[in-house]
Write a protein that holds these residues in place. Structure first.
Motif: not given
Length: 228
Positions: A132-134, A141-143, A198-202, A218-219
């Motif tokens: 989606i983001g790529t 606006q937020t990835k 993109a913001v990485l969330i584990d 993040a948004a």
């Protein structure tokens, strides 16, 4: 018309993208677009037609016969395949495996791409998937790239299937996830990868509410205003 706000969530199978995205959409008042369900509907069509996942020509021909649309009933997204509501038929392991296999084909991706982009042009949307983001919404606006360890993802899927009363094997599920990750990350067209911005969330050690809070933050950091 004011500019819409789009949130793109990518990540591997079993990371919890759909569960999180639906709840985040409700919290923010956005429309949730389940891109995976759209691909699953196409996979269901191919399975019903007895099309082999390796038969690219047959799959491309099938794309010409398929119409997929979304509608909302009581706030829940319903997926229509050639006018039939298939929302309750597309969550089996068989459909999951077929979805991963056919999504490598350009004709399949192109079929759904324009519908997804049109929704994002006209509505505040949260969209989740593999690219989606790529690829689908490169200007979102937020990835966010949501992931979790292979074992945690397999365990979540195992527990989900057990609760549904289905017989399953944890080791087999984990192996399937590893194979799916490899396919998704190495496919020629739109491979799964984290967008540069993109913001990485584990989420391996996080609760759903903690993940939603992290995505909301993040948004906001990327310009989301309250009470849009």
């Amino acid at each position: 018309m004011p500019q819409t706000y789009n949130i793109a969530i990518d990540g591997p199978a079993g990371a919890g993208k759909s569960t999180i995205a639906k709840q985040l959409a409700t919290k923010l008042g956005f429309i949730y677009v389940d891109t995976g369900a759209m691909y699953r509907a196409m996979a269901l069509y191919c399975l019903r037609k007895g099309i082999d996942k390796e038969n690219q020509a047959a799959i491309e021909e099938a794309c010409k016969e398929i119409t997929i649309s979304l509608q909302y009933e009581d706030g829940a997204q319903q997926v229509l395949l050639n006018g039939e509501n298939v929302s309750g038929l597309i969550r089996t392991e068989e459909v999951s495996a077929m979805t991963s296999a056919i999504s490598v084909y350009a004709a399949v991706r192109q079929k759904l791409l324009e519908l997804q982009r049109e929704l994002a042009r006209t509505k505040d949307v949260i969209m989740d998937g593999r690219d989606i983001g790529t690829c689908v919404l490169p200007n979102a606006q937020t990835k966010i790239y949501l992931t979790a360890s292979t074992h945690v993802r397999a365990l979540r899927r195992y527990q989900e299937l057990i609760e549904k009363g289905e017989m399953c094997n944890l080791e087999e599920i984990e192996q399937d996830i590893e194979e799916r990750d490899y396919r998704d990350m190495h496919r020629e067209i739109a491979p799964l990868k984290q967008a540069e911005d993109a913001v990485l969330i584990d989420s391996s050690q996080m609760t759903i509410s903690q993940v939603i809070d992290a995505m909301t933050e993040a948004a906001k950091n990327h310009g989301l205003r309250e009470n849009r």
